[in-house]
Write a protein that holds these residues in place. Sequence first.
Motif, PDB file in Angstrom:
ATOM      1  N   GLU A  95       0.740  -1.166   0.134  1.00  0.00           N
ATOM      2  CA  GLU A  95      -0.013  -0.037   0.165  1.00  0.00           C
ATOM      3  C   GLU A  95       0.996   1.167   0.069  1.00  0.00           C
ATOM      4  O   GLU A  95       2.062   1.158   0.363  1.00  0.00           O
ATOM      5  CB  GLU A  95      -0.988   0.099   1.203  1.00  0.00           C
ATOM      6  N   PRO A  96       0.240   2.351  -0.498  1.00  0.00           N
ATOM      7  CA  PRO A  96       1.100   3.732  -0.461  1.00  0.00           C
ATOM      8  C   PRO A  96       1.564   3.804   1.038  1.00  0.00           C
ATOM      9  O   PRO A  96       0.657   3.703   1.854  1.00  0.00           O
ATOM     10  CB  PRO A  96       0.295   4.713  -1.091  1.00  0.00           C
ATOM     11  N   PRO A 115       1.314   5.921   4.062  1.00  0.00           N
ATOM     12  CA  PRO A 115       0.270   7.020   4.409  1.00  0.00           C
ATOM     13  C   PRO A 115       0.679   8.129   4.412  1.00  0.00           C
ATOM     14  O   PRO A 115       1.587   8.562   4.852  1.00  0.00           O
ATOM     15  CB  PRO A 115       0.094   6.442   6.048  1.00  0.00           C
ATOM     16  N   THR A 120       1.545   9.300  -2.955  1.00  0.00           N
ATOM     17  CA  THR A 120       1.944   8.696  -4.117  1.00  0.00           C
ATOM     18  C   THR A 120       0.945   8.186  -5.250  1.00  0.00           C
ATOM     19  O   THR A 120      -0.267   7.882  -4.680  1.00  0.00           O
ATOM     20  CB  THR A 120       3.038   7.374  -3.703  1.00  0.00           C
ATOM     21  N   ALA A 149      -1.599   6.147  -6.946  1.00  0.00           N
ATOM     22  CA  ALA A 149      -2.304   5.100  -6.671  1.00  0.00           C
ATOM     23  C   ALA A 149      -1.737   4.106  -7.940  1.00  0.00           C
ATOM     24  O   ALA A 149      -1.578   4.506  -9.035  1.00  0.00           O
ATOM     25  CB  ALA A 149      -3.806   5.354  -6.589  1.00  0.00           C
ATOM     26  N   GLN A 173      -2.628  -0.119  -9.102  1.00  0.00           N
ATOM     27  CA  GLN A 173      -3.459  -1.106  -8.864  1.00  0.00           C
ATOM     28  C   GLN A 173      -2.768  -2.280  -8.449  1.00  0.00           C
ATOM     29  O   GLN A 173      -3.444  -3.243  -7.529  1.00  0.00           O
ATOM     30  CB  GLN A 173      -4.173  -1.816  -9.938  1.00  0.00           C
ATOM     31  N   ILE A 230      -3.860  -3.346  -1.184  1.00  0.00           N
ATOM     32  CA  ILE A 230      -5.012  -2.878  -0.383  1.00  0.00           C
ATOM     33  C   ILE A 230      -6.173  -2.847  -1.594  1.00  0.00           C
ATOM     34  O   ILE A 230      -7.488  -3.228  -1.331  1.00  0.00           O
ATOM     35  CB  ILE A 230      -4.957  -1.676   0.241  1.00  0.00           C
ATOM     36  N   PHE A 231      -5.747  -2.456  -2.689  1.00  0.00           N
ATOM     37  CA  PHE A 231      -6.869  -2.449  -3.888  1.00  0.00           C
ATOM     38  C   PHE A 231      -7.127  -3.641  -4.364  1.00  0.00           C
ATOM     39  O   PHE A 231      -8.316  -3.963  -4.645  1.00  0.00           O
ATOM     40  CB  PHE A 231      -6.275  -1.436  -4.807  1.00  0.00           C
ATOM     41  N   GLU A 268      -9.417  -5.771  -2.208  1.00  0.00           N
ATOM     42  CA  GLU A 268     -10.857  -5.152  -2.107  1.00  0.00           C
ATOM     43  C   GLU A 268     -11.415  -5.542  -3.475  1.00  0.00           C
ATOM     44  O   GLU A 268     -12.536  -6.086  -3.508  1.00  0.00           O
ATOM     45  CB  GLU A 268     -10.860  -3.732  -2.058  1.00  0.00           C
ATOM     46  N   LEU A 269     -10.639  -5.491  -4.265  1.00  0.00           N
ATOM     47  CA  LEU A 269     -11.338  -5.965  -5.982  1.00  0.00           C
ATOM     48  C   LEU A 269     -11.683  -7.347  -5.723  1.00  0.00           C
ATOM     49  O   LEU A 269     -12.504  -7.776  -6.425  1.00  0.00           O
ATOM     50  CB  LEU A 269     -10.358  -5.706  -7.033  1.00  0.00           C
ATOM     51  N   ASN A 271     -14.940  -7.842  -3.580  1.00  0.00           N
ATOM     52  CA  ASN A 271     -15.888  -7.301  -4.316  1.00  0.00           C
ATOM     53  C   ASN A 271     -16.512  -8.151  -5.461  1.00  0.00           C
ATOM     54  O   ASN A 271     -17.719  -8.355  -5.616  1.00  0.00           O
ATOM     55  CB  ASN A 271     -15.954  -5.771  -4.884  1.00  0.00           C
ATOM     56  N   PHE A 324      -3.972  -7.266   6.590  1.00  0.00           N
ATOM     57  CA  PHE A 324      -5.199  -7.005   5.926  1.00  0.00           C
ATOM     58  C   PHE A 324      -6.202  -8.061   6.308  1.00  0.00           C
ATOM     59  O   PHE A 324      -7.606  -7.738   6.535  1.00  0.00           O
ATOM     60  CB  PHE A 324      -4.886  -6.881   4.532  1.00  0.00           C
ATOM     61  N   ASP A 334      -7.593  -7.482   9.944  1.00  0.00           N
ATOM     62  CA  ASP A 334      -8.352  -6.211  10.017  1.00  0.00           C
ATOM     63  C   ASP A 334      -9.602  -6.562   9.400  1.00  0.00           C
ATOM     64  O   ASP A 334     -10.587  -6.004   9.929  1.00  0.00           O
ATOM     65  CB  ASP A 334      -7.643  -5.185   9.287  1.00  0.00           C
ATOM     66  N   GLU A 335      -9.674  -7.307   8.355  1.00  0.00           N
ATOM     67  CA  GLU A 335     -11.035  -7.554   7.447  1.00  0.00           C
ATOM     68  C   GLU A 335     -11.851  -8.699   8.491  1.00  0.00           C
ATOM     69  O   GLU A 335     -12.989  -8.971   7.799  1.00  0.00           O
ATOM     70  CB  GLU A 335     -11.022  -7.827   6.207  1.00  0.00           C
ATOM     71  N   GLY A 341      -7.880   4.480 -12.012  1.00  0.00           N
ATOM     72  CA  GLY A 341      -8.746   5.203 -11.340  1.00  0.00           C
ATOM     73  C   GLY A 341      -8.116   6.471 -10.876  1.00  0.00           C
ATOM     74  O   GLY A 341      -7.085   6.633 -11.084  1.00  0.00           O
TER      75      GLY A 341
END
Lengths: 183, 125
Positions: free
Chosen positions: A61-62, A64, A68, A70, A72, A76-77, A80-81, A84, A124, A127-128, A177
């Motif tokens: 991930e970038p 914090p 920087t 973004a 893919q 973290i992206f 989530e992808l 989803n 991750f 956390d999820e 994105g």
Amino acid sequence: MQHNPELSIGSPARITVMQGQVYVGSGAPEILTTVLGSCIACCLYDPIARVGGMNHFLLAEPTPGSGTVADQNYGIFLMELLINQMMTRGGVKSRMKAHIYGGGNMHAGMTRIGDANARFALSFLADEGIPVARQDVGGDSARRVDFDPILGRTRCRHVEKYTAPAPKPITQPTMSGGELELF
Amino acid sequence: MSDTIRVLTVDDSASMRALLRSALSSRGYQVSQAEDGVAALEWLADNGSDIDVIVTDINMPRMDGFGLIEALRGQSRFRDCPILVLSTESSDEKKSRARSAGATGWIVKPFDADKLDTALRRVTH
């Protein structure tokens, strides 16, 4: 790891999941496969919906607040992808279980990027609230992973280092994105 | 409106919430967060006058982003509040649905922190 005979039944299509990609099983017989060096592959599976998918990422991930660009490849992206896309196929996040592979430290003396990626993936998932059913991360070897998204079964084999692809950014223009589209 | 922009981010991913909080807090935003549409509505019922812009995900349990936007646009005090969708989704069908629900705009993840900053300032000034 022991050979899993169920992976050999029939002739399922083999889908290669490259760095920066996500693939969720279509419901037809398929084996999702990838070769990992320092990258991580996360295989998620919902045993009730019998839907599974795999991603393959390098960077976590970038930093914090760094601003920087973004990308893919950021885990973290891609995590989530993957979640989803599984949800669109009937998966329920609270039922998902994870298998994590990769994160090898392929070059002695260099930054242990593999460890960093593995730490990110495990953090991750914690956390999820997604339990890790199986993991084979770290070390200094490459891995080949095969995943049956219907059965939720994986096979992970350690392979010669040179078979692992060199980490490189993968661009998927249609997925770029970050731009605001005003309605 | 004060100089500090007050933003509510709505996302079911704890990791994404942490990333958004870090990115926005470091750029001077006052950040509040909710984990889904229901939690957002509950928070806004008590704190709605303290928010300048809402950034919401689409795919969430209990109440998704579409439901949240529709519920907010049904309340007079949020009729003009900017609501941006921040989602991994990018289909025209989903964007059209968000537009119909009353969203102000759409940003596809992965987000770039500087671009998000620019977008938030654009819709709040």
